[in-house]
Design a protein around this motif. Sequence first.
Motif, PDB file in Angstrom:
ATOM      1  N   ARG A  22     -40.549-112.164  45.540  1.00  0.00           N
ATOM      2  CA  ARG A  22     -39.810-112.947  46.537  1.00  0.00           C
ATOM      3  C   ARG A  22     -38.343-113.088  46.161  1.00  0.00           C
ATOM      4  O   ARG A  22     -37.488-113.122  47.042  1.00  0.00           O
ATOM      5  N   THR A  23     -38.051-113.205  44.891  1.00  0.00           N
ATOM      6  CA  THR A  23     -36.649-113.339  44.481  1.00  0.00           C
ATOM      7  C   THR A  23     -35.954-111.986  44.392  1.00  0.00           C
ATOM      8  O   THR A  23     -34.752-111.907  44.565  1.00  0.00           O
ATOM      9  N   GLN A  24     -36.706-110.935  44.124  1.00  0.00           N
ATOM     10  CA  GLN A  24     -36.115-109.607  43.974  1.00  0.00           C
ATOM     11  C   GLN A  24     -36.093-108.796  45.269  1.00  0.00           C
ATOM     12  O   GLN A  24     -35.314-107.859  45.389  1.00  0.00           O
ATOM     13  N   ALA A  25     -36.913-109.138  46.229  1.00  0.00           N
ATOM     14  CA  ALA A  25     -36.978-108.374  47.482  1.00  0.00           C
ATOM     15  C   ALA A  25     -35.630-108.300  48.190  1.00  0.00           C
ATOM     16  O   ALA A  25     -35.226-107.218  48.626  1.00  0.00           O
ATOM     17  N   PRO A  26     -34.860-109.407  48.308  1.00  0.00           N
ATOM     18  CA  PRO A  26     -33.547-109.288  48.954  1.00  0.00           C
ATOM     19  C   PRO A  26     -32.595-108.373  48.184  1.00  0.00           C
ATOM     20  O   PRO A  26     -31.820-107.629  48.786  1.00  0.00           O
ATOM     21  N   VAL A  27     -32.670-108.397  46.867  1.00  0.00           N
ATOM     22  CA  VAL A  27     -31.806-107.534  46.046  1.00  0.00           C
ATOM     23  C   VAL A  27     -32.159-106.074  46.280  1.00  0.00           C
ATOM     24  O   VAL A  27     -31.277-105.229  46.505  1.00  0.00           O
ATOM     25  N   VAL A  28     -33.432-105.764  46.250  1.00  0.00           N
ATOM     26  CA  VAL A  28     -33.877-104.392  46.489  1.00  0.00           C
ATOM     27  C   VAL A  28     -33.461-103.941  47.889  1.00  0.00           C
ATOM     28  O   VAL A  28     -32.979-102.813  48.077  1.00  0.00           O
ATOM     29  N   ALA A  29     -33.581-104.824  48.867  1.00  0.00           N
ATOM     30  CA  ALA A  29     -33.230-104.473  50.243  1.00  0.00           C
ATOM     31  C   ALA A  29     -31.739-104.179  50.388  1.00  0.00           C
ATOM     32  O   ALA A  29     -31.354-103.193  51.027  1.00  0.00           O
ATOM     33  N   VAL A  30     -30.879-105.018  49.780  1.00  0.00           N
ATOM     34  CA  VAL A  30     -29.440-104.770  49.932  1.00  0.00           C
ATOM     35  C   VAL A  30     -28.987-103.559  49.132  1.00  0.00           C
ATOM     36  O   VAL A  30     -28.081-102.841  49.553  1.00  0.00           O
ATOM     37  N   VAL A  31     -29.608-103.301  47.987  1.00  0.00           N
ATOM     38  CA  VAL A  31     -29.282-102.086  47.230  1.00  0.00           C
ATOM     39  C   VAL A  31     -29.662-100.851  48.043  1.00  0.00           C
ATOM     40  O   VAL A  31     -28.899 -99.883  48.134  1.00  0.00           O
TER      41      VAL A  31
END
Length: 153
Positions: A22-31
Amino acid sequence: MTAPGTDSLRAPAGTARPAAWRTQAPVVAVVAAGGALGATARYALALWWPLQPGGFPWATFWTNVVGCAVIGVFMVIITDVWAAHRLVRPFFGTGVLGGFTTFSTYAVDIQRLVDDGHPRTGLAYLAATLVAALTAVWLASAATRRVLKWRQS
């Protein structure tokens, strides 16, 4: 050191931690989104400036040099000037600029030049890219700091 069977990374009893995804999903998505944009821009440049057989890979050279210069400017701005949102650096730095610069193609281009009987061009490309990319990031970051200091005076 922890005793066998204990996990020093566990949250204390009674505290809720969000799942790592949940905390890493936005990071992976924007990368991923930034990488798609950067890679598309790089591909468009390669189509616009195609590599001639045995010739110097100018499109890849300038892609890497310009990308390194932008990284220099960007890192100064987000570390010295602007408290950016936590997703700006992964989106633009890792995603867009990571997708735009292409040091893997750089390595393939060198190998191809050597294999095709152009070792001097390959060696020149190897050295020129290394020197130009490092110089670009250094000059861009130094110039950005100088401009920012001048504007504050």
